[in-house]
Motif scaffolding. Structure first.
Motif, mmCIF file in Angstrom:
data_model
loop_
_atom_site.group_PDB
_atom_site.id
_atom_site.type_symbol
_atom_site.label_atom_id
_atom_site.label_comp_id
_atom_site.label_asym_id
_atom_site.label_seq_id
_atom_site.Cartn_x
_atom_site.Cartn_y
_atom_site.Cartn_z
ATOM 1 N N LEU A 115 -25.498 12.210 31.222
ATOM 2 C CA LEU A 115 -24.491 13.120 31.359
ATOM 3 C C LEU A 115 -25.235 14.489 31.863
ATOM 4 O O LEU A 115 -26.613 14.859 32.228
ATOM 5 N N THR A 116 -24.247 15.062 33.564
ATOM 6 C CA THR A 116 -24.776 16.052 33.794
ATOM 7 C C THR A 116 -23.646 17.256 33.804
ATOM 8 O O THR A 116 -23.018 17.190 32.395
ATOM 9 N N VAL A 117 -24.220 18.529 33.384
ATOM 10 C CA VAL A 117 -23.837 19.637 33.010
ATOM 11 C C VAL A 117 -23.818 20.404 33.494
ATOM 12 O O VAL A 117 -24.576 20.885 33.608
ATOM 13 N N ASN A 118 -22.722 20.823 33.351
ATOM 14 C CA ASN A 118 -22.844 22.617 35.152
ATOM 15 C C ASN A 118 -22.640 23.763 34.100
ATOM 16 O O ASN A 118 -20.977 23.663 33.177
ATOM 17 N N LYS A 119 -22.373 24.652 34.795
ATOM 18 C CA LYS A 119 -22.851 25.882 33.569
ATOM 19 C C LYS A 119 -21.815 26.867 34.564
ATOM 20 O O LYS A 119 -22.194 26.873 35.644
#
Length: 71
Positions: A67-71
Motif C-alpha cells: 500500500l501507498t501512504v501519503n502524509k
C-alpha cells in the motif's frame, strides 16, 4: 517514494515500523509499505484509517499486500 519491505517481520513489528517511518516523513511525502503477515495486513490499514492517513492498496494477493501512504 520510499519503499519499506516488512515481509520478513511478524505482528506487531510491522505496525511499529510503519508508525516510526511516518513520523520521519514530511507533509506530501509518500511511502510504499509491503506486508506479508496476516495480522499486519489487517492492523496497518486499520491504523492508517484511524490516524487519518491517505492510503491506497496497490496489491493484495495470497502472499503480500502493498500500500501507498501519503502524509
Amino acid at each position: 517514494m520510499i519503499i519499506i519491505d516488512l515481509t520478513p517481520y511478524r505482528c506487531p513489528l510491522p505496525l511499529v515500523k510503519v508508525k516510526l517511518a511516518l513520523k520521519q516523513l514530511s507533509v506530501g511525502d509518500c511511502i510504499l509499505v509491503v506486508l506479508s503477515d496476516p495480522g499486519s495486513r489487517q492492523d496497518v490499514p486499520r491504523y492508517l484509517k484511524k490516524a487519518g492517513y491517505s492510503h491506497a492498496v496497490v496489491e493484495d494477493n495470497d502472499t503480500i499486500m502493498s500500500l501507498t501512504v501519503n502524509k
